[in-house]
Design a protein around this motif. Structure first.
Motif, PDB file in Angstrom:
ATOM      1  N   LYS A 109      -8.994   9.389 -18.249  1.00 20.28           N
ATOM      2  CA  LYS A 109      -8.929   8.949 -19.644  1.00 20.28           C
ATOM      3  C   LYS A 109     -10.315   8.449 -20.006  1.00 20.28           C
ATOM      4  CE  LYS A 109      -4.114   7.917 -20.241  1.00 20.28           C
ATOM      5  NZ  LYS A 109      -3.108   6.909 -20.545  1.00 20.28           N
ATOM      6  N   ASN A 140      -5.261   6.936 -26.055  1.00 20.59           N
ATOM      7  CA  ASN A 140      -4.079   7.797 -25.936  1.00 20.59           C
ATOM      8  C   ASN A 140      -2.949   7.173 -25.119  1.00 20.59           C
ATOM      9  OD1 ASN A 140      -5.822   7.957 -23.840  1.00 20.59           O
ATOM     10  ND2 ASN A 140      -6.032  10.169 -23.866  1.00 20.59           N
ATOM     11  N   LYS A 195      -6.210   1.998 -24.108  1.00 18.20           N
ATOM     12  CA  LYS A 195      -6.856   3.292 -24.277  1.00 18.20           C
ATOM     13  C   LYS A 195      -6.256   3.995 -25.476  1.00 18.20           C
ATOM     14  CE  LYS A 195      -7.980   3.484 -19.480  1.00 18.20           C
ATOM     15  NZ  LYS A 195      -7.067   3.162 -18.419  1.00 18.20           N
ATOM     16  N   HIS A 241      -8.494   3.486  -5.491  1.00 15.72           N
ATOM     17  CA  HIS A 241      -8.892   2.885  -6.735  1.00 15.72           C
ATOM     18  C   HIS A 241     -10.250   2.252  -6.520  1.00 15.72           C
ATOM     19  CE1 HIS A 241      -6.897   1.490 -10.322  1.00 15.72           C
ATOM     20  NE2 HIS A 241      -7.779   0.517 -10.319  1.00 15.72           N
ATOM     21  N   THR A 291     -20.757   0.664 -21.332  1.00 13.36           N
ATOM     22  CA  THR A 291     -19.455   0.794 -20.700  1.00 13.36           C
ATOM     23  C   THR A 291     -18.629  -0.463 -20.973  1.00 13.36           C
ATOM     24  OG1 THR A 291     -20.546   2.010 -18.977  1.00 13.36           O
ATOM     25  CG2 THR A 291     -18.291   1.304 -18.538  1.00 13.36           C
ATOM     26  N   VAL A 292     -17.499  -0.306 -21.613  1.00 10.03           N
ATOM     27  CA  VAL A 292     -16.595  -1.430 -21.849  1.00 10.03           C
ATOM     28  C   VAL A 292     -15.729  -1.619 -20.612  1.00 10.03           C
ATOM     29  CG1 VAL A 292     -14.671  -2.260 -23.240  1.00 10.03           C
ATOM     30  CG2 VAL A 292     -16.527  -1.009 -24.315  1.00 10.03           C
ATOM     31  N   PHE A 293     -15.332  -0.512 -20.062  1.00 13.77           N
ATOM     32  CA  PHE A 293     -14.420  -0.541 -18.943  1.00 13.77           C
ATOM     33  C   PHE A 293     -14.547   0.777 -18.202  1.00 13.77           C
ATOM     34  CE2 PHE A 293     -10.353   1.367 -17.750  1.00 13.77           C
ATOM     35  CZ  PHE A 293      -9.962   0.520 -16.738  1.00 13.77           C
ATOM     36  N   ASP A 332      -8.234  -0.493  -3.684  1.00 15.47           N
ATOM     37  CA  ASP A 332      -6.817  -0.549  -3.373  1.00 15.47           C
ATOM     38  C   ASP A 332      -6.387   0.831  -2.947  1.00 15.47           C
ATOM     39  OD1 ASP A 332      -4.268  -1.701  -3.194  1.00 15.47           O
ATOM     40  OD2 ASP A 332      -3.699  -0.663  -5.031  1.00 15.47           O
ATOM     41  N   VAL A 333      -5.603   0.883  -1.903  1.00 12.31           N
ATOM     42  CA  VAL A 333      -5.202   2.189  -1.397  1.00 12.31           C
ATOM     43  C   VAL A 333      -3.678   2.237  -1.310  1.00 12.31           C
ATOM     44  CG1 VAL A 333      -7.242   2.739  -0.079  1.00 12.31           C
ATOM     45  CG2 VAL A 333      -5.528   1.257   0.909  1.00 12.31           C
ATOM     46  N   THR A 370      -3.371  -1.111  -9.597  1.00  4.47           N
ATOM     47  CA  THR A 370      -3.163   0.314  -9.337  1.00  4.47           C
ATOM     48  C   THR A 370      -1.934   0.842 -10.071  1.00  4.47           C
ATOM     49  OG1 THR A 370      -4.218   0.121  -7.201  1.00  4.47           O
ATOM     50  CG2 THR A 370      -2.806   2.017  -7.520  1.00  4.47           C
ATOM     51  N   SER A 372      -2.454   2.683 -13.244  1.00  2.76           N
ATOM     52  CA  SER A 372      -3.034   4.009 -13.384  1.00  2.76           C
ATOM     53  C   SER A 372      -1.981   5.080 -13.176  1.00  2.76           C
ATOM     54  CB  SER A 372      -4.185   4.171 -12.387  1.00  2.76           C
ATOM     55  OG  SER A 372      -3.754   3.821 -11.108  1.00  2.76           O
ATOM     56  N   LYS A 407     -10.083  -6.463 -17.782  1.00  4.27           N
ATOM     57  CA  LYS A 407     -10.473  -5.153 -18.307  1.00  4.27           C
ATOM     58  C   LYS A 407      -9.427  -4.059 -18.096  1.00  4.27           C
ATOM     59  CE  LYS A 407     -15.385  -5.574 -18.618  1.00  4.27           C
ATOM     60  NZ  LYS A 407     -16.671  -5.009 -18.230  1.00  4.27           N
ATOM     61  N   ASN A 459     -12.696  -0.108  -8.749  1.00  2.00           N
ATOM     62  CA  ASN A 459     -12.941  -0.658 -10.077  1.00  2.00           C
ATOM     63  C   ASN A 459     -14.091  -1.650 -10.134  1.00  2.00           C
ATOM     64  OD1 ASN A 459     -11.495  -2.513  -8.726  1.00  2.00           O
ATOM     65  ND2 ASN A 459      -9.998  -2.940 -10.313  1.00  2.00           N
ATOM     66  N   ASP A 496     -11.832   6.935 -15.339  1.00  2.00           N
ATOM     67  CA  ASP A 496     -11.221   6.375 -16.543  1.00  2.00           C
ATOM     68  C   ASP A 496     -12.258   5.445 -17.141  1.00  2.00           C
ATOM     69  OD1 ASP A 496      -8.935   7.662 -16.061  1.00  2.00           O
ATOM     70  OD2 ASP A 496      -7.751   5.930 -15.459  1.00  2.00           O
ATOM     71  N   PRO A 510      -4.836  -6.137  -6.362  1.00  3.43           N
ATOM     72  CA  PRO A 510      -5.135  -4.692  -6.408  1.00  3.43           C
ATOM     73  C   PRO A 510      -3.910  -3.788  -6.601  1.00  3.43           C
ATOM     74  CG  PRO A 510      -6.308  -5.750  -4.604  1.00  3.43           C
ATOM     75  CD  PRO A 510      -5.366  -6.763  -5.144  1.00  3.43           C
ATOM     76  N   PRO A 511      -2.803  -4.023  -5.884  1.00  5.26           N
ATOM     77  CA  PRO A 511      -1.678  -3.113  -6.128  1.00  5.26           C
ATOM     78  C   PRO A 511      -1.145  -3.196  -7.552  1.00  5.26           C
ATOM     79  CG  PRO A 511      -1.058  -4.829  -4.565  1.00  5.26           C
ATOM     80  CD  PRO A 511      -2.514  -4.941  -4.767  1.00  5.26           C
ATOM     81  N   GLN A 526     -17.252  -2.287 -11.335  1.00  2.61           N
ATOM     82  CA  GLN A 526     -17.880  -1.601 -12.471  1.00  2.61           C
ATOM     83  C   GLN A 526     -19.229  -0.977 -12.122  1.00  2.61           C
ATOM     84  OE1 GLN A 526     -16.778  -2.014 -16.048  1.00  2.61           O
ATOM     85  NE2 GLN A 526     -14.827  -2.402 -15.069  1.00  2.61           N
ATOM     86  N   ILE A 559     -13.962   3.541 -20.934  1.00  2.00           N
ATOM     87  CA  ILE A 559     -14.082   3.355 -22.378  1.00  2.00           C
ATOM     88  C   ILE A 559     -15.543   2.991 -22.643  1.00  2.00           C
ATOM     89  CG2 ILE A 559     -13.307   2.055 -24.385  1.00  2.00           C
ATOM     90  CD1 ILE A 559     -10.777   1.339 -22.855  1.00  2.00           C
ATOM     91  N   GLU A 612     -12.752  -6.493 -28.170  1.00  2.00           N
ATOM     92  CA  GLU A 612     -11.739  -5.447 -28.039  1.00  2.00           C
ATOM     93  C   GLU A 612     -10.751  -5.504 -29.195  1.00  2.00           C
ATOM     94  OE1 GLU A 612     -12.974  -3.108 -25.587  1.00  2.00           O
ATOM     95  OE2 GLU A 612     -10.826  -2.798 -25.737  1.00  2.00           O
ATOM     96  N   GLU A 617     -13.277   2.742 -14.331  1.00  4.30           N
ATOM     97  CA  GLU A 617     -12.765   2.690 -12.964  1.00  4.30           C
ATOM     98  C   GLU A 617     -12.541   4.107 -12.481  1.00  4.30           C
ATOM     99  OE1 GLU A 617      -9.071   0.567 -13.047  1.00  4.30           O
ATOM    100  OE2 GLU A 617      -8.015   2.243 -13.965  1.00  4.30           O
ATOM    101  N   SER A 640       0.819  -1.211   0.000  1.00  4.49           N
ATOM    102  CA  SER A 640       0.000   0.000   0.000  1.00  4.49           C
ATOM    103  C   SER A 640       0.851   1.258   0.000  1.00  4.49           C
ATOM    104  CB  SER A 640      -0.899   0.029   1.229  1.00  4.49           C
ATOM    105  OG  SER A 640      -1.740  -1.066   1.210  1.00  4.49           O
ATOM    106  N   GLN A 696     -10.050   6.601 -10.241  1.00  4.29           N
ATOM    107  CA  GLN A 696      -8.790   6.839  -9.547  1.00  4.29           C
ATOM    108  C   GLN A 696      -9.038   8.006  -8.602  1.00  4.29           C
ATOM    109  OE1 GLN A 696      -6.402   4.878 -10.260  1.00  4.29           O
ATOM    110  NE2 GLN A 696      -6.927   4.150 -12.296  1.00  4.29           N
ATOM    111  N   PHE A 716      -7.330  -3.341 -21.076  1.00  2.87           N
ATOM    112  CA  PHE A 716      -7.873  -2.819 -22.321  1.00  2.87           C
ATOM    113  C   PHE A 716      -7.117  -1.554 -22.700  1.00  2.87           C
ATOM    114  CE2 PHE A 716     -12.405  -4.780 -22.036  1.00  2.87           C
ATOM    115  CZ  PHE A 716     -11.838  -6.032 -22.163  1.00  2.87           C
TER     116      PHE A 716
END
Lengths: 976, 418
Positions: free
Chosen positions: B413, A345, A343, B263, B197-199, B230-231, A306, A309, A338, B265, B188, A302-303, B267, B190, A373, B201, A265, B203, A341
């Protein structure tokens, strides 16, 4: 109003206060002016001058001429000025070692200063001055600082030990600093512990076998305590250090895991990844049925998610590591598809990595999502990405059987878009799908054939031709299709030519009646009109196979192909284990073991995951070889690991691009007779009467055996050059005339294509008319053209060096092979190698520089004037002490003494005298090496007893190291 | 460890170099510049490049490349994290991170870099500690310094450096004691062509601005802490108490810092605040096409969506656009093929619409690739995940601080496929 004006003025004043003023130059000459200012009496002016000097330094200007003037400013109470002077010193002391000594007194004095900041600053700066004379003076202050009452000074001193070790390792050991450093691991202050660990880890890297970080349960406990309290960077060092520990049992491993888990964490992603490494490693020891094991698996996901991002650069490193983790423990992230996936950009390097992981995670459960996808990505703008996405669809089909049908229909949809590169890429992957699921999706062939005309890339054309050949019996106009390709046969790339040849032969075997003309045409194109040895050889093999025994031909060419394996790009399990131990490091980014590439990590020990009972996963090595891939890979040559000093030497060499023209293309020594070669065997092909040659003839590997067994029925016109059977056939590519008798070892692969970005090099050495030649075959197995070839050797035992540039005339296009002969001289730099005849070579092309090593037969170095006078021989033989004599046996050599003598003579091993004693012929021989070393030998041949075929040889030389090599040469020469 | 640092501007000039071990020739950057040449976009330069003798690890930030040279095995994330820390430090000291600012303060930057690393090991990276060693420039101080000859370099050992709370200096004193927390969430997502919604989450980040005297010990609790998947915490947060009670207990650094990031996620928890109705068609003849976009609010929890900005990456062959916006304004950059529509506040009664025609290069075929659309937006006073701060308590000091919590939701995003 007035205050506003004042503020305004201040502002202006303020804006002028920036450092950009330090860059203004004057006409008089900057250095001159600075010198004057540095020697000014005014403190402020001095400081400004030093700042100007530093500013110049930061942009890379050379201001080393001011050394004495700057050092003069060092004695000051002004801390900023002192720091500035130190900054200068660190940069330039090395270039002015004598002057730097002037600073020593001030350093030593500062190390006694009551202010800990100044003590630390002094010892820190001193360590950065990489001058031997200064380091001697450093020892005493450093010793004091390591025991300083102030932890700030101690932690600075700990790092200083690492610096000193880098400059003079011996000194550090002699002075006992390593022990002091080890003691600091038990320091009361966590920051000191962290720095001591960091310093020790760095030192340990250059001492792989020393037991510097002596990890035991007590010290581990201390590290774990410090872990909670020290800075984020310290945590990274401690975690990396912990990862090297081998817990005694699963209990200890669980308790370490429990104490490391909170680090997941942490806001610093490097801490997180280092913690992941420790957990991944120690988890290995936990029993899988333990509750804690499951908990830990859940905590890891989870980490990792994370990390994705974070900034793109961090994501990239994280993704490379996740790629490893997913291969090792797919269960951790199996529900997190997921987050991978792509993006719009994302930077391209992130996109490609994500795609890779998506396929690794693809399963029956999520395949629908993944395919949707991938189809989306296939319509993006970036061509590279689109191509990879299309390939990914194919990989999904191969990986998840249930999805194959869906994948095929997705690919067909994409083909309908008619976007050129998408279509081509789709056809390439559909070929693989056919290989994986034969006789299942052939209904789509018609659609594929519609796109025949739009294919312009060799890989796609080759794939399409393969499909047509493989399913010739189901495609009505297969012959027309293949014939259309045949028109421009010579303009095709080798890849396509080879496929076309094979495809037409397949077609012929399936529909012999209508296609006889076609097959004759392609065989003649391949064997007569082509300069490419691979193509020619394959052509001859088919030709002879068809003409001698068409049934065998059918067995061989139409043999059932092995299915391609599910995933061709999995990392080999032992490497994967090692990489898991290196999560978070450069090795994990490059997916290569650390020993392979990091300079300075001399002899890193290979790390393995701790063992757990009963865990065995095996992955079969993938085999995607195409039919009739005649050239099997020989024993893997050793690739020079990029490390140590040797590499340094190689890299410093100047790789000049080729300038002169190359040798003439090798001419075929073969004249073909009539075109009716197929006559004889055809009958037996039509009527199915004769037995297959052997029960074991299967794929391409069996072809050689089947072929070698039937040389008797060979057409007469082929006789001359093919005397030795298949072996000679393969040698035809070498085509350069060989002088009689001189022994030339067969070519071996020195640099496999997979290690050199598609460039394959095989070669051998020859001595022709007194000139040593390195004969190379360069094959481009990559997709792009290679140019700008150049070659260099590392220093070697006999000073071999290229006598001219590597003559590669024209760019090497994909799948093209060329033969190059490189004359060598023996006047290059000398360094003894192990083994003696080892040669390290660097080859450069427009893509990269590659390194390999090979061994040359020492007979290349035997000079022509190596015949000694009899008297000299006798005297020399006596003169060389007996301990320099070595004896060897050559088993099973059916040669009489004269034949042996002749053979040896051809390789410049000269017989001086012959004696016959008791049914034994004794030959006395002399050899002279290119560097003037004489080697004397005595060869005993049993003449009386025909059953006794062993030869005995004694070698005497003043340099006994060469004896073994000489013997090996003699043996090779005599046995060939 | 980290050997050297080079700062490179977008045109490839090296404008600062700093070496922590021996000097590495700047020619090593040629490998990087080569990779830069090859990449289409500065963002696409691979972050790790190997050269025969060194490894180059770089980040691209604020239109500058921070390029570090390493020689031995070093965790790349460690290097990348550090480089970001350098960029943040420059931002923190000088208000922005740009070539001009760095050049204007080159000596101070150089001094700071020296404080941050020793022999490649991080020494002081906490802003609090650094500021005690080297004071940030202010107009007033530079005037005073010039007049009195004093300097920006502190001559005392920073107090926080060695204590178990290195992030806080001793003897902090304020007349107004205040603690503010901003809960910032970014979506974020897509969305596919149909708006599904494909994806998605979230932040989240809790940014703090704490100006409290002495050694305050704070406890922050949430109404619904189980929401968070998650933190990651600032080192000051006591992890054990989070594990057992799900409260944030910490002695804060002085000033601005990031308390935690999180975080979400799951959905179903991610609300999508806007929808886009879009259609883009190209005529079969290939001469042009039509575009029609409408943006409307979706799940906004009754708040206003503002700062809406739509960015469309057009196919390469689109030469010009002729559109009409019912709200806001649009620009089309022919060089990058990016259409930007700045809408501003979203009015649910009157949905903004952008429509008109697109013209293609003459002779160009109908574009093959699908354009993609990115959305920027802002919603004040809302954390879209529903996270709420319950209370903030202070122990260890006697005074009563001002407290405040702000929520804001932004698009991260946020991408819609067309």
């Amino acid at each position: 109003m007035e205050w506003a004006n004042q503020l305004c003025e201040n502002r202006q004043f303020g804006s002028k206060m920036t450092d950009s003023k330090y860059f203004t130059t004057t006409k008089k000459g900057e250095i001159f002016e600075l010198k004057a200012e540095l020697n000014s009496d005014k403190k402020e002016k001095k400081k400004e001058a030093v700042k100007k000097v530093i500013a110049s330094m930061t942009v890379g200007k050379d201001v080393s001429a001011l050394f004495p003037d700057v050092v003069n400013c060092m004695q000051t109470d002004n801390l900023e000025l002192k720091k500035l002077v130190y900054l200068y010193l660190m940069n330039y002391a090395k270039s002015q070692p004598d002057m730097a000594i002037m600073a020593v007194n001030t350093f030593v004095k500062d190390c006694e200063d009551p202010n800990p900041l100044i003590r630390a600053l002094a010892v820190r700066t001193m360590g950065c001055i990489r001058v031997d004379k200064i380091t001697e003076y450093l020892c005493e202050p450093l010793r004091k600082c390591l025991k300083d009452e102030d932890p700030y000074v101690r932690k600075t001193a700990a790092v200083c030990v690492a610096k000193l070790h880098d400059i003079n390792a011996q000194l550090v050991e002699d002075q006992g600093f390593l022990d002091t450093l080890k003691d600091l691991i038990s320091d009361s202050n966590p920051m000191v512990v962290a720095n001591a660990v960091a310093a020790l880890s760095e030192i340990a890297e250059s001492h792989p076998n020393s037991n510097l970080l002596d990890l035991n349960p007590q010290s581990i406990n201390k590290l774990l305590t410090a872990l909670n309290e020290c800075t984020e960077w310290g945590q990274i060092f401690i975690l990396d250090c912990l990862a090297n520990y081998a817990p005694r049992d699963d209990r200890e491993s669980q308790s370490i895991c429990e104490r490391v888990t909170p680090r997941l964490s942490h806001a610093n992603s490097a801490v997180v990844l280092s913690a992941v490494k420790v957990l991944m490693k120690f988890m290995e020891m936990l029993p899988k049925d333990l509750d804690y094991y499951g908990t830990l698996l859940k905590k890891l996901a989870p980490p990792l998610v994370t990390l994705l991002s974070a900034e793109p650069e961090l994501q990239y490193v994280a993704l490379r590591n996740i790629n490893l983790i997913v291969q090792k423990r797919p269960e951790i992230l199996k529900h997190e598809m997921k987050v991978f996936f792509v993006k719009y950009n994302d930077p391209i390097y992130v996109k490609l990595e994500k795609l890779d992981i998506m396929i690794r995670l693809a399963s029956q459960a999520n395949i629908a999502q993944v395919l949707a996808e991938l189809k989306e990505y296939a319509t993006e703008v970036d061509v590279d990405f689109v191509r990879k996405a299309v390939r990914a669809i194919g990989r999904c089909a191969i990986k998840v059987e249930q999805s194959a049908e869906r994948c095929v229909s997705t690919l067909l949809d994409l083909i309908q878009t008619k976007v050129n590169y998408v279509v081509q890429e789709a056809i390439v992957v559909i070929k693989d799908i056919f290989r994986k699921y034969p006789n299942k999706y052939e209904s789509v062939i018609a659609t594929l054939c519609e796109n025949l005309d739009s294919l312009d890339e060799p890989e796609a054309r080759a794939a399409m031709i393969w499909i047509v050949g493989e399913y010739a019996e189901r495609i009505d106009n297969a012959d027309e299709l293949l014939e259309s390709f045949l028109e421009g046969f010579h303009d095709e790339s080798t890849q396509v030519q080879l496929q076309l040849l094979t495809a037409i032969v397949k077609l012929f075997l399936k529909k012999p009646t209508e296609t006889q003309e076609l097959v004759q045409q392609v065989l003649s194109l391949a064997t007569q009109d082509s300069d490419n040895p691979d193509l020619r050889d394959r052509g001859y093999i088919y030709w002879r196979l068809l003409s001698t025994d068409p049934v065998a031909a059918k067995e061989v060419v139409l043999a059932e192909k092995p299915l391609i394996s599910e995933e061709t790009d999995l990392i080999e399990p032992t490497l994967l284990e090692e990489l898991i131990c290196h999560i978070g490091t450069l090795a994990s980014v490059y997916h290569k073991p650390p020993s392979a590439f990091v300079e300075g990590s001399r002899g890193v020990m290979h790390k393995r995951l701790p063992a757990r009972t009963g865990s065995g996963e095996s992955t079969e090595s993938p085999d995607v070889g195409t039919i009739a891939g005649g050239s099997g890979t020989e024993t893997a040559p050793s690739i020079i690991p990029s490390q140590g000093d040797l590499l340094g030497d190689l890299l410093n060499l100047d790789l000049a691009p080729p300038t002169t023209t190359g040798p003439p293309p090798p001419t075929s020594g073969m004249q073909m007779g009539g075109m009716d070669l197929l006559g004889g065997g055809l009958d037996s092909l039509m009527g199915d009467e004769s037995e297959p040659l052997g029960g074991d003839i299967g794929g391409s590997a069996a072809m050689g055996a089947g072929f070698g067994a039937v040389p008797a029925v060979m057409p007469a016109s082929l006789n001359a050059p093919m005397g030795g059977g298949l072996g000679d056939l393969f040698d035809l590519g070498g085509g350069v005339g060989m002088p009689l008798g001189a022994y030339i070892p067969p070519k071996t692969v020195w640099l496999p294509a997979m290690k050199a970005k598609g460039l394959e090099i095989s070669g051998t050495f020859a001595r022709r008319a007194g000139v040593i030649q390195m004969e190379l075959t360069l094959t481009n197995k990559a997709m792009s053209v290679m140019t700008d070839f150049a070659i260099q050797f590392n220093r070697n035992s006999f000073g071999l060096a290229p006598a001219g540039p590597l003559q590669v005339l024209s760019p090497l296009s994909p799948n093209q092979t060329i033969e190059v002969s490189l004359p060598l001289s023996t006047v290059g730099p000398v360094m003894k190698m192990e083994p003696l005849n080892n040669l390290q070579v660097a080859v450069k092309n427009n893509i990269d520089v590659f390194y390999f090593s090979c061994q040359y037969p020492i007979s290349m170095l035997f000079v022509e004037d190596g015949k000694m006078e009899r008297q000299v021989f006798l005297a020399t033989w006596k003169d060389i002490p007996n301990e320099n004599e070595s004896q060897f046996q050559i088993k099973d050599c059916h040669l009489n003494s004269d034949a042996a003598s002749n053979k040896l003579q051809a390789s410049n091993i000269f017989t001086i005298a012959k004696r016959t004693v008791e049914g034994q012929d004794m030959l006395y021989m002399s050899i002279k090496l290119s560097n003037g070393i004489w080697v004397l030998a005595e060869l005993r041949v049993q003449t009386g007893n025909p059953n006794y075929t062993d030869l005995e040889i004694s070698v005497k030389c003043r340099a006994p190291e060469v004896s073994q090599c000489v013997f090996q040469c003699c043996e090779a020469v005599l046995k060939n | 460890m980290i050997h050297s640092l080079f700062l490179v501007n977008p045109s490839g000039d090296i404008f600062l170099e700093k070496h922590w071990k021996s000097v590495v020739s700047r020619s090593v950057c040629d490998y990087f510049l080569e990779a830069r040449e090859k990449a289409l976009d500065p963002e696409d330069v691979p972050p790790v490049i190997s050269t025969p003798h060194h490894y180059l690890i770089s980040i691209y930030r604020d239109k500058l490349f921070f390029l570090s040279v390493i020689q031995t095995e070093v965790p790349p994330l460690f290097v990348i994290e550090f480089l970001h820390r350098v960029a943040e430090m420059i931002q923190d000291y000088f208000g922005e991170c740009s070539e001009t600012v760095i050049k204007d303060n080159v000596v101070m930057v150089y001094e700071l870099l020296e404080e941050m690393l020793d022999n490649g090991f991080p020494l002081a990276t906490e802003s609090n500690v650094l500021k005690e060693m080297i004071r940030p420039p202010t107009i007033l101080r530079s005037v005073v310094n010039t007049l009195t000859g004093s300097s920006n370099v502190g001559d005392k050992l920073p107090t926080g450096q060695l204590s178990t709370i290195p992030w806080r200096r001793a003897g902090v004193k304020y007349t107004n004691n205040e603690a503010y927390f901003d809960v910032v969430e970014e979506i974020d997502a897509i969305l596919d062509r149909t708006g599904t919604t494909v994806f998605a989450e979230i932040q989240g980040v809790v940014e703090a601005c704490v100006k409290l005297s002495g050694m305050p010990d704070l406890t922050l609790s949430f109404m619904n802490p189980r929401l968070l998947d998650d933190v990651s915490f600032h080192p000051c947060v006591r992890y054990k108490r989070w594990e057992s009670e799900r409260v944030l207990s910490f002695i804060p650094p002085d000033g601005n810092f990031t308390l935690m990031t999180y975080h979400v996620n799951a959905q179903n928890l991610v609300a999508i605040p806007v929808y886009v109705k879009h259609s883009i068609n190209f005529f079969e003849s290939g001469s042009g096409g039509r575009l029609d976009l409408t943006v409307g609010p979706k799940q906004t929890m009754g708040k206003t969506v503002e700062g809406v900005l739509v960015t469309v990456h057009m196919p390469k062959t689109v030469l010009s656009v002729s559109l009409n916006a019912t709200q806001g304004s649009y620009t089309y950059d022919n060089a990058t093929k990016v259409l930007v529509w700045d809408i501003g506040k979203l009015n649910p009664q009157k949905l903004p619409n952008l429509r008109g025609s697109l013209s293609l290069q003459t002779g160009a075929p109908k574009p093959e690739e699908n354009p993609s659309l990115n959305i920027d937006l802002k919603i004040q006073q809302l954390a879209i995940s529903g996270l709420k701060v319950n209370r903030l308590d202070m122990f260890g000091e006697k005074y009563k601080p001002f407290k405040g919590v702000k929520y804001i939701t932004k698009a991260g995003k946020f991408q819609v496929r067309m």
